[in-house]
Design a protein around this motif. Structure first.
Motif, PDB file in Angstrom:
ATOM      1  N   SER A   7      37.462  -6.270 -17.635  1.00 28.63           N
ATOM      2  CA  SER A   7      35.976  -6.738 -17.543  1.00 28.63           C
ATOM      3  C   SER A   7      35.291  -5.506 -17.494  1.00 28.63           C
ATOM      4  O   SER A   7      35.595  -4.347 -17.110  1.00 28.63           O
ATOM      5  CB  SER A   7      35.708  -7.606 -16.176  1.00 28.63           C
ATOM      6  OG  SER A   7      36.341  -6.832 -15.160  1.00 28.63           O
ATOM      7  N   ASP A   8      33.996  -5.698 -17.767  1.00 27.57           N
ATOM      8  CA  ASP A   8      32.882  -4.580 -17.697  1.00 27.57           C
ATOM      9  C   ASP A   8      33.264  -3.460 -18.430  1.00 27.57           C
ATOM     10  O   ASP A   8      33.042  -2.204 -18.018  1.00 27.57           O
ATOM     11  CB  ASP A   8      32.839  -4.201 -15.962  1.00 27.57           C
ATOM     12  CG  ASP A   8      32.346  -5.244 -15.150  1.00 27.57           C
ATOM     13  OD1 ASP A   8      31.527  -6.166 -15.628  1.00 27.57           O
ATOM     14  OD2 ASP A   8      32.867  -5.429 -14.069  1.00 27.57           O
ATOM     15  N   ALA A   9      33.866  -3.664 -19.577  1.00 30.70           N
ATOM     16  CA  ALA A   9      34.146  -2.602 -20.556  1.00 30.70           C
ATOM     17  C   ALA A   9      33.052  -1.909 -21.115  1.00 30.70           C
ATOM     18  O   ALA A   9      31.784  -2.590 -21.443  1.00 30.70           O
ATOM     19  CB  ALA A   9      35.174  -3.057 -21.627  1.00 30.70           C
ATOM     20  N   ASP A  10      32.944  -0.445 -21.361  1.00 24.33           N
ATOM     21  CA  ASP A  10      31.833   0.086 -21.968  1.00 24.33           C
ATOM     22  C   ASP A  10      32.065   0.205 -23.674  1.00 24.33           C
ATOM     23  O   ASP A  10      31.020   0.234 -24.352  1.00 24.33           O
ATOM     24  CB  ASP A  10      32.115   1.694 -21.534  1.00 24.33           C
ATOM     25  CG  ASP A  10      31.663   1.634 -20.072  1.00 24.33           C
ATOM     26  OD1 ASP A  10      30.538   1.151 -19.691  1.00 24.33           O
ATOM     27  OD2 ASP A  10      32.553   2.178 -19.609  1.00 24.33           O
ATOM     28  N   LEU A  11      33.104  -0.140 -23.942  1.00 18.96           N
ATOM     29  CA  LEU A  11      33.524  -0.069 -25.522  1.00 18.96           C
ATOM     30  C   LEU A  11      34.685  -1.222 -25.624  1.00 18.96           C
ATOM     31  O   LEU A  11      35.719  -1.071 -24.871  1.00 18.96           O
ATOM     32  CB  LEU A  11      34.024   1.267 -26.026  1.00 18.96           C
ATOM     33  CG  LEU A  11      34.561   1.510 -27.424  1.00 18.96           C
ATOM     34  CD1 LEU A  11      33.334   1.265 -28.424  1.00 18.96           C
ATOM     35  CD2 LEU A  11      35.093   2.850 -27.600  1.00 18.96           C
ATOM     36  N   THR A  12      34.599  -1.954 -26.795  1.00 16.30           N
ATOM     37  CA  THR A  12      35.617  -2.906 -26.887  1.00 16.30           C
ATOM     38  C   THR A  12      36.295  -2.550 -28.556  1.00 16.30           C
ATOM     39  O   THR A  12      35.371  -2.255 -29.586  1.00 16.30           O
ATOM     40  CB  THR A  12      35.060  -4.240 -27.116  1.00 16.30           C
ATOM     41  OG1 THR A  12      34.864  -4.635 -25.847  1.00 16.30           O
ATOM     42  CG2 THR A  12      36.401  -5.221 -27.366  1.00 16.30           C
ATOM     43  N   ILE A  13      37.339  -2.492 -28.447  1.00 18.72           N
ATOM     44  CA  ILE A  13      38.069  -2.076 -29.930  1.00 18.72           C
ATOM     45  C   ILE A  13      39.272  -3.207 -30.020  1.00 18.72           C
ATOM     46  O   ILE A  13      40.129  -3.474 -29.394  1.00 18.72           O
ATOM     47  CB  ILE A  13      38.844  -0.827 -30.010  1.00 18.72           C
ATOM     48  CG1 ILE A  13      37.717   0.528 -29.701  1.00 18.72           C
ATOM     49  CG2 ILE A  13      39.752  -0.308 -31.043  1.00 18.72           C
ATOM     50  CD1 ILE A  13      38.284   1.630 -29.472  1.00 18.72           C
ATOM     51  N   LYS A  14      39.143  -3.622 -31.393  1.00 19.73           N
ATOM     52  CA  LYS A  14      40.075  -4.673 -31.717  1.00 19.73           C
ATOM     53  C   LYS A  14      41.305  -3.879 -32.663  1.00 19.73           C
ATOM     54  O   LYS A  14      41.176  -3.049 -33.413  1.00 19.73           O
ATOM     55  CB  LYS A  14      39.911  -5.602 -32.719  1.00 19.73           C
ATOM     56  CG  LYS A  14      40.490  -6.583 -33.310  1.00 19.73           C
ATOM     57  CD  LYS A  14      40.057  -7.853 -34.225  1.00 19.73           C
ATOM     58  CE  LYS A  14      40.688  -8.529 -34.930  1.00 19.73           C
ATOM     59  NZ  LYS A  14      40.357  -9.492 -35.860  1.00 19.73           N
ATOM     60  N   ILE A  15      42.444  -4.085 -32.276  1.00 27.46           N
ATOM     61  CA  ILE A  15      43.607  -3.502 -32.665  1.00 27.46           C
ATOM     62  C   ILE A  15      44.578  -4.344 -33.549  1.00 27.46           C
ATOM     63  O   ILE A  15      45.015  -5.313 -32.885  1.00 27.46           O
ATOM     64  CB  ILE A  15      44.350  -2.673 -31.440  1.00 27.46           C
ATOM     65  CG1 ILE A  15      43.535  -1.921 -31.019  1.00 27.46           C
ATOM     66  CG2 ILE A  15      45.652  -1.907 -32.252  1.00 27.46           C
ATOM     67  CD1 ILE A  15      44.358  -0.934 -29.881  1.00 27.46           C
TER      68      ILE A  15
END
Length: 533
Positions: free
Chosen positions: A113-121
């Motif tokens: 939770s509360d991520a600064d950046l989200t990356i789909k792998i």
């Protein structure tokens, strides 16, 4: 006796202390979580050493001082309530002492939770696809170790089989959330320095996260037996300072614009058979040889041979279709988003003329663009580049200063081709509700089902259900907005640069009428285009 006790005490202290410096021991890593995992590992090691010291100490002492040669006589006794209680309670206390820190660490590891950046792998045989949410940046990362090293014709490099053409770039001191899935079989994204190891399953989304403490290059690999080239699927992460990461984002967007312009320019180029074969061989070795083998013979029963195959010997359009769009149900991937038009043209030309095929066929980038334009299954970027290339070709018929100026303007315009505003100027079609639902179902299955599931039920706590949701049952404008621009702070990414207005209109129409929603609303491409203006 005292000497034995002193010796065992030294061993008990020395073994775990020495283990901290041993190269085979777990590393401390470069994240807070990896530090916690390391501390937990060392705590358990100390406990195991203490248990081993007590157990083996008693065994050794008993064998020495209670052996038959010293006249020891075996005692004759039955069960003892005190002993029974002791060897039940003491292990229970030890287990509780191990479980408490382990549980705390596991809970921290599973909190993205509360991520600064989200990356789909996304894993696929045998490469990784990285997509930065809300950044309009995505790319494939493949093994870059030269084939000569793999075949033993050259000395192995320092990072043999742990080097890639495009590393995943992350900022330090920011919480990065990973959403992991797969296109084909089960993979596992593992970077020891981050203490992150999570399976990527086809049709499902798994979550993980990290926060890197210091810049550097960190390496890992697929930790799941995902096929014959499992060992050729490395992971390289480059951690940059926050300032350097922001500069990298700007650089990537500029490179993407330049690549689009170059792709459009390549559409008007005509290369010779020799030039295409040379470039095609390089693309083939890098992208195709892992499955079909460098000699084109494939692996019988697994990957088909390309020597005299029906696809190679058949119509060029069939060859284009399978390279661009892949073949569902097999390991043949779609390369429309992985390779440029000129690379696709080159590798097809190479395959149709190598290993004795000798068809003499020459496929140009313009052929790829024309095929993409006439087939709805192809991707939008190639379609638009093909259209831009036609403009470029038209302006070059008369080589004058005015024509050169028009050509330059056409090339520069390509940098804007993926925005809905450009498409809005075109004459967009009006489709029936049935046509929109049919196309929308295909788009949904390709783009949305990994998160929201094929049934639209989502994954509780991770991805919301679309069945009767406020967005799907609410105003159409709100639905269009979230599909086009995403939702910051969530996994919902912006699709304005990934899908055409027609495809966005189709998938929105499908979502508003599927799974019992039954709104009977038909959203047209013009509605999406006008919303983006």
């Amino acid at each position: 006796m005292k000497q034995w006790l002193y010796f065992l005490l030294v061993v008990w202290v020395a073994l775990p202390l020495g283990a901290t410096e041993m190269p085979l021991n777990m590393t401390q890593g470069v994240t807070d979580i990896s530090g916690k995992v390391y501390d937990l590992h060392m705590t358990i090691l100390y406990i195991c050493c203490a248990i081993g010291l007590v157990v083996f100490g008693i065994m050794i002492y008993s064998m020495i001082y209670h052996r038959k040669s010293k006249g020891a006589v075996a005692a004759n006794f039955h069960e003892s309530t005190k002993v029974e209680i002791a060897w039940t309670v003491i292990p229970f206390i030890i287990l509780i002492g191990m479980a408490i820190p382990a549980t705390k660490t596991l809970i921290a590891m599973e909190d993205p939770s509360d991520a600064d950046l989200t990356i789909k792998i996304t894993g696929s045989q045998w490469k990784w696809h990285y997509s930065y949410f809300d950044k309009d940046i995505e790319f494939y990362s493949s093994l870059s170790t030269p084939r000569e090293q793999i075949d033993g014709r050259e000395a192995k490099g320092e990072n043999y089989l742990l080097e890639v053409d495009k590393p995943l770039v992350l900022p330090i001191n920011q919480k990065v959330r990973f959403l992991m899935t797969s296109d084909d079989v089960i993979h596992s994204w593992w970077v020891p320095a981050f203490a992150v190891k999570k399976d990527a399953n086809p049709g499902f989304i798994n979550e993980a996260w990290t926060r890197i403490d210091k810049p550097g290059t960190y390496r890992g690999q697929c930790a799941e037996l995902c096929g014959k080239d499992h060992g050729f699927m490395p992971i390289v992460v480059q951690a940059l300072s926050e300032t350097d990461f922001d500069n990298w984002l700007v650089e990537q967007k500029q490179l993407a614009n330049n690549a689009t312009v170059a792709a459009a320019a390549s559409m008007s180029q005509t290369l010779s058979l020799e030039e295409l074969n040379t470039q095609g061989e390089q693309v083939y070795i890098a992208r195709c040889a892992a499955c079909h083998q460098p000699n084109g013979a494939g692996l019988p029963g697994v990957f088909p041979s390309l020597i005299g195959s029906p696809i190679i010997k058949g119509p060029v359009d069939d060859h284009l279709n399978i390279v661009l769009n892949g073949k569902p149900g097999t390991a043949m991937q779609a390369f429309a988003k992985q390779l440029s038009a000129i690379e696709i043209a080159a590798v097809i030309t190479f395959e149709r003329n190598a290993w004795g095929n000798n068809s003499g066929d020459v496929v140009q980038a313009a052929d790829v663009g024309n095929f993409s334009s006439s087939n709805a299954s192809s991707t939008e970027p190639i379609e638009v580049v093909a259209d831009a290339a036609s403009t470029i070709a038209a302006t070059t018929t008369d080589i004058t200063d005015a024509a050169t100026e028009k050509t330059t303007q056409a090339i520069e315009a390509v940098a804007k081709v993926v925005t809905p505003e450009v498409v809005a100027a075109a004459d967009l079609p009006t489709l029936t509700l049935e046509q929109l639902i049919a196309e929308g179902e295909q788009v949904y299955a390709t783009v949305c089902a990994a998160c929201h599931q094929a049934s639209g039920a989502g994954l509780p706590g991770a991805f919301p259900s679309l069945i009767g949701s406020p967005v799907v049952s609410g105003p159409v404008s709100g639905h269009i907005d979230i599909v086009m621009h995403g939702k910051p702070g969530t996994a919902m990414q912006a699709f304005s640069s990934q899908l055409s207005p027609q495809k966005m209109a189709a998938v929105i129409t499908y979502e508003r009428n599927a799974w019992g929603n039954n709104s009977d609303e038909a959203v047209q491409a013009a509605d999406v285009a006008s919303h983006g203006q």
